[in-house]
Write an enzyme that holds these catalytic residues in place. Structure first.
Site, PDB file in Angstrom:
ATOM      1  CD  GLU A  73      -2.704   1.595   0.348  1.00 52.17           C
ATOM      2  OE1 GLU A  73      -3.253   2.709   0.379  1.00 52.17           O
ATOM      3  OE2 GLU A  73      -2.905   0.747  -0.555  1.00 52.17           O
ATOM      4  CG  HIS A  76      -0.732   2.448  -5.027  1.00 55.87           C
ATOM      5  ND1 HIS A  76      -1.873   3.038  -4.555  1.00 55.87           N
ATOM      6  CD2 HIS A  76      -0.799   2.524  -6.383  1.00 55.87           C
ATOM      7  CE1 HIS A  76      -2.610   3.453  -5.566  1.00 55.87           C
ATOM      8  NE2 HIS A  76      -1.989   3.162  -6.689  1.00 55.87           N
ATOM      9  CG  HIS A 138      -8.358   5.645  -6.390  1.00 60.58           C
ATOM     10  ND1 HIS A 138      -7.840   6.912  -6.374  1.00 60.58           N
ATOM     11  CD2 HIS A 138      -7.334   4.833  -6.009  1.00 60.58           C
ATOM     12  CE1 HIS A 138      -6.573   6.887  -5.999  1.00 60.58           C
ATOM     13  NE2 HIS A 138      -6.248   5.627  -5.780  1.00 60.58           N
ATOM     14  CG  HIS A 245     -16.488  -6.665 -17.337  1.00 57.18           C
ATOM     15  ND1 HIS A 245     -16.012  -5.465 -17.803  1.00 57.18           N
ATOM     16  CD2 HIS A 245     -15.405  -7.497 -17.305  1.00 57.18           C
ATOM     17  CE1 HIS A 245     -14.711  -5.544 -18.037  1.00 57.18           C
ATOM     18  NE2 HIS A 245     -14.315  -6.774 -17.744  1.00 57.18           N
ATOM     19  CG  HIS A 303      -8.122  -8.096 -17.721  1.00 62.19           C
ATOM     20  ND1 HIS A 303      -8.141  -8.297 -19.082  1.00 62.19           N
ATOM     21  CD2 HIS A 303      -9.410  -7.835 -17.369  1.00 62.19           C
ATOM     22  CE1 HIS A 303      -9.381  -8.175 -19.531  1.00 62.19           C
ATOM     23  NE2 HIS A 303     -10.158  -7.879 -18.517  1.00 62.19           N
TER      24      HIS A 303
END
Length: 345
Positions: A73, A76, A138, A245, A303
């Protein structure tokens, strides 16, 4: 390559890394590895907060807090902060070189606003405990930042425009919109942990129209794993999210494929068409593999990388493609103005 263009390029690359690594952090269940913001238990690094992290992990060994998750975390956050500083530098340089046609100071300044809001979304992702709407927003913010940087880079490169018919130009615009919608749907799948709601392909639960709860699937304001009324989100709702999706992938994929073929028929746009078709084939293969292989972590992150690559390619296509009719009309207008001015000379 001048300094401005170099900084834009490296910021674009780093933003791609941040987008993909952010997806990896979320998929690794490390989004709450540090349950406060911007530090980790108020400290600059997880090492400095080791005592608090170990206490939290001891209290809940299967919870979201552990030293490895905390580092994921925080790395990032460090990368995202670096992107923010680089974007401020880009805006400052763009204003200093505002007479240069390869810069766009207004867009560069607007990008600072996008990044500030993106930082707020990052904070709310943590403080509001991974609400699907915030986490999806986000992701959208990250892709928007990536797209705007790609546009700035295309402008800095000052490559020749590609003149196509009005139909092909419109298809490029529509395909980009469909790609954006598909990315939002993909984000909604990821943030609701619905990627494994359908384990077979091309059907879902053996059907091309599986039993699904669409009424609860797309409520925006709700807690993770809950309906708007506070009840547990059903498997049918997760199926609806996943299946939409797939439908979106079909619609967007057809549009992108048609655009790729259209570009390949134009001598000046053949490389753009080849790049688009290759990225599309890779993304489709990754999507199918994620379903059939039960969402391996690295494959799922790849992906997301495929989606980011498609965004960059489509920004490049939409920047460079111009309608032949519109270009001719613009040229006639400029000739008329020149003639009018010469009549007074």
């Amino acid at each position: 390559m001048n300094l401005y263009r170099r900084i834009v390029l490296w910021t674009l690359i780093l933003t791609s890394v941040v987008v993909v690594f952010g997806a990896y952090v979320r998929l690794a269940d490390a989004g709450l590895g540090c349950p406060d913001w911007p530090g980790c238990y108020g400290k600059l690094t997880p090492t400095m907060a080791a005592e608090q992290i170990l206490d939290a992990h001891s209290a809940d060994p299967f919870g979201p807090v552990s030293m490895p998750k905390a580092w994921k975390e925080m790395i990032h956050r460090y990368l995202a902060s670096t992107v923010g500083l680089l974007i401020i530098a880009i805006a400052a340089m763009a204003w200093r070189r505002r007479q240069d046609p390869g810069t766009d100071p207004v867009l560069a300044t607007a990008l600072i606003g996008v990044v500030v809001f993106q930082g707020l979304l990052g904070m709310w992702t943590v403080t509001l405990l991974l609400k699907p709407a915030i986490v999806t927003a986000h992701l959208i913010g990250g892709m928007t930042t990536l797209g705007l940087l790609a546009w700035l880079h295309e402008r800095a490169r000052a490559r020749a425009r590609v003149h196509l018919g009005a139909g092909a130009t419109l298809l490029a615009r529509v395909a980009f919109v469909l790609l954006a919608v598909q990315i939002v749907l993909g984000g909604w799948v990821s943030t609701n942990y619905a990627a494994l709601a359908c384990m077979d392909f091309p059907t879902c639960h053996g059907s091309f129209w599986p039993e699904a709860d669409y009424s609860n699937a797309f409520h925006v304001v709700r807690e993770l794993g809950m309906t708007a009324e506070g009840e547990l989100l059903s498997h049918e709702a997760l199926t609806a999210i996943h299946w939409m999706h797939r439908i979106g992938a079909l619609v967007a994929g057809v549009a992108l494929f048609a655009l790729g073929l259209s570009l390949r028929r134009e001598s000046g746009a053949r490389s753009l068409g080849n790049a688009l078709l290759a990225a599309l084939a890779l993304q489709v293969a990754l999507g199918i593999a994620n379903v059939l292989l039960s969402l391996p972590l690295l494959l799922a992150a790849a992906h997301n990388a495929g989606a980011a690559l498609l965004v960059v390619i489509m920004v490049g296509i939409n920047y460079r493609v111009r309608s032949t009719a519109a270009t001719m009309e613009k040229g006639r207008g400029e000739d008329e103005r020149a003639s009018h001015e010469n009549s007074y000379a």
